[in-house]
Design a protein around this motif. Structure first.
Motif, mmCIF file in Angstrom:
data_model
loop_
_atom_site.group_PDB
_atom_site.id
_atom_site.type_symbol
_atom_site.label_atom_id
_atom_site.label_comp_id
_atom_site.label_asym_id
_atom_site.label_seq_id
_atom_site.Cartn_x
_atom_site.Cartn_y
_atom_site.Cartn_z
ATOM 1 N N ALA A 80 32.669 -8.654 -15.561
ATOM 2 C CA ALA A 80 31.518 -9.164 -14.444
ATOM 3 C C ALA A 80 30.487 -9.706 -15.287
ATOM 4 O O ALA A 80 30.294 -9.416 -16.241
ATOM 5 N N GLU A 81 29.925 -10.792 -14.663
ATOM 6 C CA GLU A 81 28.594 -11.394 -15.175
ATOM 7 C C GLU A 81 27.449 -10.504 -15.096
ATOM 8 O O GLU A 81 27.559 -9.869 -13.882
ATOM 9 N N PRO A 82 26.728 -10.436 -16.321
ATOM 10 C CA PRO A 82 25.614 -9.725 -16.108
ATOM 11 C C PRO A 82 24.378 -10.050 -15.171
ATOM 12 O O PRO A 82 24.530 -11.322 -14.743
ATOM 13 N N ARG A 83 24.143 -9.149 -14.592
ATOM 14 C CA ARG A 83 22.671 -9.630 -13.424
ATOM 15 C C ARG A 83 21.375 -9.095 -14.038
ATOM 16 O O ARG A 83 21.383 -8.186 -15.211
ATOM 17 N N ALA A 84 20.122 -9.356 -13.336
ATOM 18 C CA ALA A 84 19.013 -9.033 -13.800
ATOM 19 C C ALA A 84 18.264 -8.348 -12.550
ATOM 20 O O ALA A 84 18.242 -8.636 -11.642
ATOM 21 N N LEU A 85 17.401 -7.572 -13.142
ATOM 22 C CA LEU A 85 16.365 -6.968 -12.143
ATOM 23 C C LEU A 85 15.011 -7.694 -12.024
ATOM 24 O O LEU A 85 14.658 -8.341 -13.276
ATOM 25 N N PRO A 86 14.436 -7.945 -11.024
ATOM 26 C CA PRO A 86 14.606 -7.771 -9.555
ATOM 27 C C PRO A 86 15.999 -8.225 -9.234
ATOM 28 O O PRO A 86 16.313 -9.169 -9.568
ATOM 29 N N LEU A 87 16.899 -7.713 -8.368
ATOM 30 C CA LEU A 87 18.169 -7.869 -7.907
ATOM 31 C C LEU A 87 17.950 -8.137 -6.383
ATOM 32 O O LEU A 87 17.615 -7.071 -5.614
ATOM 33 N N ARG A 88 18.476 -9.215 -5.883
ATOM 34 C CA ARG A 88 18.503 -9.412 -4.211
ATOM 35 C C ARG A 88 20.050 -8.673 -3.676
ATOM 36 O O ARG A 88 21.031 -9.001 -4.278
ATOM 37 N N LEU A 89 19.710 -7.686 -3.081
ATOM 38 C CA LEU A 89 20.574 -7.069 -2.156
ATOM 39 C C LEU A 89 21.183 -7.231 -0.816
ATOM 40 O O LEU A 89 20.290 -7.006 -0.106
ATOM 41 N N ASP A 90 22.079 -8.220 -0.741
ATOM 42 C CA ASP A 90 22.329 -8.691 0.551
ATOM 43 C C ASP A 90 23.491 -8.069 0.957
ATOM 44 O O ASP A 90 23.976 -8.427 2.363
ATOM 45 N N MET A 91 24.254 -7.508 0.391
ATOM 46 C CA MET A 91 25.869 -6.949 0.924
ATOM 47 C C MET A 91 26.088 -5.658 0.125
ATOM 48 O O MET A 91 25.750 -5.508 -1.114
ATOM 49 N N PHE A 130 24.360 0.272 -16.458
ATOM 50 C CA PHE A 130 24.605 -0.663 -15.381
ATOM 51 C C PHE A 130 24.030 -0.214 -14.198
ATOM 52 O O PHE A 130 23.363 0.753 -14.091
ATOM 53 N N LEU A 131 23.773 -1.038 -12.995
ATOM 54 C CA LEU A 131 23.120 -0.635 -11.749
ATOM 55 C C LEU A 131 24.048 -0.116 -10.741
ATOM 56 O O LEU A 131 25.234 -0.770 -10.622
ATOM 57 N N VAL A 132 23.912 0.934 -9.998
ATOM 58 C CA VAL A 132 24.617 1.451 -9.135
ATOM 59 C C VAL A 132 23.887 1.534 -7.642
ATOM 60 O O VAL A 132 22.826 2.100 -7.566
ATOM 61 N N VAL A 133 24.306 0.953 -6.808
ATOM 62 C CA VAL A 133 23.750 0.819 -5.336
ATOM 63 C C VAL A 133 24.750 1.536 -4.540
ATOM 64 O O VAL A 133 26.022 1.199 -4.446
ATOM 65 N N VAL A 134 24.144 2.800 -3.571
ATOM 66 C CA VAL A 134 24.914 3.055 -2.528
ATOM 67 C C VAL A 134 24.160 3.509 -1.328
ATOM 68 O O VAL A 134 23.040 3.254 -1.410
ATOM 69 N N ALA A 135 24.955 3.585 -0.337
ATOM 70 C CA ALA A 135 24.120 3.965 0.887
ATOM 71 C C ALA A 135 24.912 4.804 1.913
ATOM 72 O O ALA A 135 25.995 4.860 1.959
ATOM 73 N N PRO A 136 24.264 5.693 2.539
ATOM 74 C CA PRO A 136 24.823 6.636 3.374
ATOM 75 C C PRO A 136 25.384 5.947 4.513
ATOM 76 O O PRO A 136 24.882 4.911 4.952
ATOM 77 N N HIS A 152 29.543 -5.346 4.383
ATOM 78 C CA HIS A 152 28.579 -5.555 5.397
ATOM 79 C C HIS A 152 27.434 -6.262 4.879
ATOM 80 O O HIS A 152 26.701 -5.845 3.576
ATOM 81 N N TRP A 153 26.896 -7.379 5.674
ATOM 82 C CA TRP A 153 26.063 -7.900 5.072
ATOM 83 C C TRP A 153 24.640 -7.591 5.900
ATOM 84 O O TRP A 153 24.650 -7.504 7.058
ATOM 85 N N PHE A 154 23.786 -7.498 5.066
ATOM 86 C CA PHE A 154 22.381 -6.990 5.795
ATOM 87 C C PHE A 154 21.613 -8.098 6.367
ATOM 88 O O PHE A 154 21.646 -9.379 6.070
ATOM 89 N N ASP A 155 21.083 -8.171 7.458
ATOM 90 C CA ASP A 155 20.312 -9.101 8.134
ATOM 91 C C ASP A 155 18.877 -9.712 7.213
ATOM 92 O O ASP A 155 18.802 -10.655 7.269
ATOM 93 N N THR A 156 18.396 -8.448 6.657
ATOM 94 C CA THR A 156 17.371 -8.690 5.742
ATOM 95 C C THR A 156 17.682 -8.388 4.385
ATOM 96 O O THR A 156 17.777 -6.929 4.574
ATOM 97 N N PRO A 157 17.785 -9.002 3.300
ATOM 98 C CA PRO A 157 18.181 -8.346 2.187
ATOM 99 C C PRO A 157 17.155 -7.481 1.390
ATOM 100 O O PRO A 157 15.991 -7.521 1.950
ATOM 101 N N TYR A 158 17.379 -6.541 0.554
ATOM 102 C CA TYR A 158 16.549 -5.524 -0.016
ATOM 103 C C TYR A 158 16.429 -6.178 -1.452
ATOM 104 O O TYR A 158 17.271 -7.160 -1.984
ATOM 105 N N GLU A 159 15.414 -5.707 -1.919
ATOM 106 C CA GLU A 159 15.203 -6.203 -3.462
ATOM 107 C C GLU A 159 15.211 -5.155 -4.364
ATOM 108 O O GLU A 159 14.332 -3.733 -4.073
ATOM 109 N N VAL A 160 16.082 -5.008 -5.218
ATOM 110 C CA VAL A 160 16.104 -3.673 -5.998
ATOM 111 C C VAL A 160 15.289 -4.034 -7.529
ATOM 112 O O VAL A 160 15.586 -5.020 -8.188
ATOM 113 N N VAL A 161 14.433 -3.122 -7.767
ATOM 114 C CA VAL A 161 13.591 -3.364 -8.813
ATOM 115 C C VAL A 161 13.710 -2.239 -9.828
ATOM 116 O O VAL A 161 14.109 -1.178 -9.671
ATOM 117 N N ALA A 162 13.374 -2.485 -11.231
ATOM 118 C CA ALA A 162 13.309 -1.535 -12.154
ATOM 119 C C ALA A 162 12.245 -0.434 -12.046
ATOM 120 O O ALA A 162 11.120 -0.799 -11.271
#
Length: 169
Positions: free
Chosen positions: A67-78, A97-103, A158-168
């Protein structure tokens, strides 16, 4: 602020711990004394650290991801989930690495949470857990992935209607 998420949709990544991550899966790491010593006492075995689940029509497979590395802040749209099986991400390098989860909220993802792994940590997402895509923060983004191999569909996005921003932190 609620669990790393402020009202603007900004998510602050938190350190990954087994307790914080328990609702979503397993944190794989060497912690504490080994369950047993093997190989003439030269290797500590930390035994059976993940709940692997491949469903009735699946089998375990090991794939390699680059996988290509990414950087923070990160746009989380899906986010995505795998209804037929668990999925473990094991970095082949020592970088976090960054881990994103949602209930789950009635079949849709709820408010996402973000975690930063420590060197030497890996994750196993439980079956049907909403999660972000593989997000290495450093090159190379090489991972061994243990997940379900089978002929039935096993991906829901699932694509979010409004993306989130993940920050350090």
């Amino acid at each position: 602020m609620v669990a790393g998420l402020d009202l603007s949709g900004r998510i602050t990544a938190q350190p990954l711990t087994a307790a914080r991550f328990a609702a979503f899966g397993d944190v794989l790491e060497v912690a504490g004394a080994p369950d047993k010593l093997i190989n003439q006492g030269l290797c500590g075995r930390h035994h059976d650290r993940a709940t692997l689940d491949f469903g009735p029509e699946g089998r375990a497979g090991i794939s390699l991801f680059d996988a290509e590395p990414r950087a923070l802040p990160l746009r989380l749209d899906m986010v995505e989930r795998h209804p037929e099986g668990s999925q473990a991400f094991i970095p082949m390098g020592g970088d976090p690495f960054l881990v994103v989860v949602a209930p789950d909220d009635a079949g849709r993802p709820g408010r996402p949470e973000a975690f930063l792994t420590a060197p030497g940590q890996a994750v196993n997402y439980h079956r049907n857990t909403w999660h972000g895509v593989l997000t290495p923060l450093h090159a190379p983004g090489l991972f061994a992935v243990v997940d379900r191999i089978g002929s039935t569909p096993n991906l829901e996005e699932h694509w979010f209607d409004t993306p989130y921003e993940v920050v350090a932190p």
